[in-house]
Write an enzyme that holds these catalytic residues in place. Structure first.
Site, PDB file in Angstrom:
ATOM      1  N   LYS A  22      -0.358   5.320   8.402  1.00  0.00           N
ATOM      2  CA  LYS A  22       0.450   5.430   7.183  1.00  0.00           C
ATOM      3  C   LYS A  22      -0.460   5.566   5.973  1.00  0.00           C
ATOM      4  O   LYS A  22      -0.262   6.438   5.110  1.00  0.00           O
ATOM      5  CB  LYS A  22       1.337   4.199   7.024  1.00  0.00           C
ATOM      6  N   THR A  58       0.872  -1.169   0.000  1.00  0.00           N
ATOM      7  CA  THR A  58       0.000   0.000   0.000  1.00  0.00           C
ATOM      8  C   THR A  58       0.912   1.222   0.000  1.00  0.00           C
ATOM      9  O   THR A  58       1.558   1.528   1.004  1.00  0.00           O
ATOM     10  CB  THR A  58      -0.933   0.016   1.221  1.00  0.00           C
ATOM     11  N   LYS A  88      -7.417   1.618  -3.332  1.00  0.00           N
ATOM     12  CA  LYS A  88      -7.140   1.257  -1.941  1.00  0.00           C
ATOM     13  C   LYS A  88      -7.358   2.464  -1.029  1.00  0.00           C
ATOM     14  O   LYS A  88      -7.825   2.316   0.113  1.00  0.00           O
ATOM     15  CB  LYS A  88      -5.703   0.743  -1.814  1.00  0.00           C
TER      16      LYS A  88
END
Length: 289
Positions: free
Chosen positions: A240, A97, A172
């Protein structure tokens, strides 16, 4: 079966590579901590290599699942990076990611080497990786995606091409935006039910059958009520991801007030020592005495 490589054997990458091995693929692995790669190879019967370049040398498809943009550049670029070792026509699939920006950057560099590139972040967490039921969101061209879709099926229950390079990462980000707001809403609902003197388990049981129902409610509602946060996707990782998507929103002009607020709530959880708690721990900040 195709020869493949897997770079990064963390809580996601290790099980994903294991599923490839169990399906009969010849897997060579690399991990920054070499002992982890050695242990994986001993368990699954694959090979391990000392550098990404060596790991991908014979691979038709190289997969990666590392920590962030810089980690990804670290395993792909430079003299010992994967791009220096991959043969023309091979495909690099990135399950990290990361930012859409780095996906587009690396796709361009890969193309210059005659290598295909697919950004393919996943959803489903550690349990999904271990059970081989991840959801994979991909960015890249259709011909390259067609080469890897069937192999990704070794650990995915859903996989879809979303558009050109970077589109997987953008999808995502949408996933994390939706989760952030939903978990905060569920936290507030459970907190309110407790303060109102309701039977929380009964409340969750009945409302989960209606419009309020969700995966988070079904899988995390009761553990949130019990104050259990020792599993699943960690707060540090979520922060994050939220940082990545908030940066992207600043570039594209999207207004994300709830996501920005929930990011600060997760910062409070980190301040409470909950860095490795599951993301459902948002309720903990509401129930501080």
């Amino acid at each position: 079966m195709a020869k493949v490589a897997f770079l990064g054997l963390g809580v996601m990458g290790g099980p994903m590579a294991g599923h490839l091995a169990s399906k009969g693929y010849e897997v060579t692995v690399y991990n920054r901590t070499a002992s982890k790669a050695e242990a994986w190879a001993a368990k699954h019967g694959g090979a391990h290599a000392p550098t990404p370049r060596e790991a991908v040398r014979e691979a038709e498809i190289a997969f990666a699942c590392v920590g962030n943009d810089d980690d990804l550049r670290g395993v792909t670029l430079g003299e010992d990076g994967a791009f220096a070792g991959m043969r023309r026509g091979a495909v690099f699939v990135d399950h990290t990611t990361a930012s859409a920006e780095v996906a587009r950057e690396l796709a361009g560099i890969a193309d210059g080497h005659g290598i295909g590139f697919i950004d393919a972040p996943v959803s489903g967490g550690q349990v999904g990786a271990e059970n081989g039921v991840l959801t994979v969101m991909c960015g890249g061209d259709a011909a390259t995606y067609a080469k890897v879709e069937g192999v990704i099926a070794a650990y995915a229950r859903a996989c879809r091409l979303m558009g050109p390079a970077g589109s997987g990462q953008l999808t995502k980000m949408v996933n994390q935006i939706c989760i952030a707001g939903l978990v905060q809403g569920l936290s507030e609902g459970i907190h309110f039910a407790k303060r109102a003197g309701l039977d929380v388990e009964a409340v969750l049981d009945v409302i989960s059958k209606g419009a309020a129902g969700s995966w988070q409610m079904e899988n995390r509602g009761r553990t949130m009520d019990a104050g259990r946060f020792d599993f699943g996707f960690a707060v540090d990782w979520m922060r994050k991801d939220l940082g990545i998507l908030l940066d992207e929103a600043r570039r594209n002009g999207a207004s994300l007030p709830v996501s920005a607020l929930v990011d600060q709530f997760y910062a409070e959880i980190q301040g409470m020592g909950g860095n490795r708690w599951d993301t459902s721990s948002l309720i903990a900040r509401l129930e501080r005495k």
